[in-house]
Design a protein around this motif. Sequence first.
Motif, PDB file in Angstrom:
ATOM      1  N   ARG A  62       2.573   4.331   1.605  1.00  0.00           N
ATOM      2  CA  ARG A  62       2.767   4.627   0.177  1.00  0.00           C
ATOM      3  C   ARG A  62       1.743   5.636  -0.328  1.00  0.00           C
ATOM      4  NH1 ARG A  62       3.625  -1.042   0.186  1.00  0.00           N
ATOM      5  NH2 ARG A  62       1.512  -1.443  -0.609  1.00  0.00           N
ATOM      6  N   GLU A  65       2.688   9.103   0.923  1.00  0.00           N
ATOM      7  CA  GLU A  65       3.825   9.629   0.166  1.00  0.00           C
ATOM      8  C   GLU A  65       3.377  10.156  -1.192  1.00  0.00           C
ATOM      9  OE1 GLU A  65       6.635   6.474  -0.054  1.00  0.00           O
ATOM     10  OE2 GLU A  65       7.135   6.537   2.098  1.00  0.00           O
ATOM     11  N   ARG A  69       3.462  14.088  -2.553  1.00  0.00           N
ATOM     12  CA  ARG A  69       4.103  14.493  -3.813  1.00  0.00           C
ATOM     13  C   ARG A  69       3.139  15.273  -4.701  1.00  0.00           C
ATOM     14  NH1 ARG A  69       5.979   9.122  -3.833  1.00  0.00           N
ATOM     15  NH2 ARG A  69       4.440   8.617  -5.447  1.00  0.00           N
TER      16      ARG A  69
END
Length: 203
Positions: A62, A65, A69
Amino acid sequence: MILVAEEMFAEGGINGVSMRKIASNAGQGNHFAVQYHFGSREGLVEAIFDYRMEQMEPVRARMLEAAERQNRLTDARTLLDIVLLPQLELPDGKGHHSYAGFLSQYLMRSRSHRFGDFGGTAHFHLNRTFDLLRARLSYLPEEVAQRRLVTGSFMFLAILSRHETFETRAAGEESFEEALDDTIEQVVSCVCAPLRLDSDFGK
């Protein structure tokens, strides 16, 4: 048995606790339960390490990710956060951070000069983070980068092992969150500092 051994190793040292005592404290009637399940002391040590690394994989996924981004996969603080911060979510059965004590001893036994190599099973998200961090530290020889990573890990583990002491801090004293943030900034400085060559000494 893994969590019991982790706690006992953290308190008594990896080589200071008998396998029979671990089996007994884990409620095993067979005094040779450790050898039966893990083969040896070293097998148990690696099993603890791998168990904890596997627990942290979803958290690191997580975080990676989110970093992708935000276009922060080359930011040293972000990458070191991904390596270190998931350990905050690993209290033992009593709510303590015995893993910090165990991992400190585990790292002391590491002899590899290859960046990110601490033994155990390969874990995808941790290894990806190490690859990104190694690229960020490309100006450092590999053995130097590895040594700094270990040193920085000890700094983080030192503050994590003192987590409970902040619960009784006096008014006006820094919080755990403040101490943690400052410690990780120290880790970033330690890991990312330019390499001082022999020719620089004495200047």
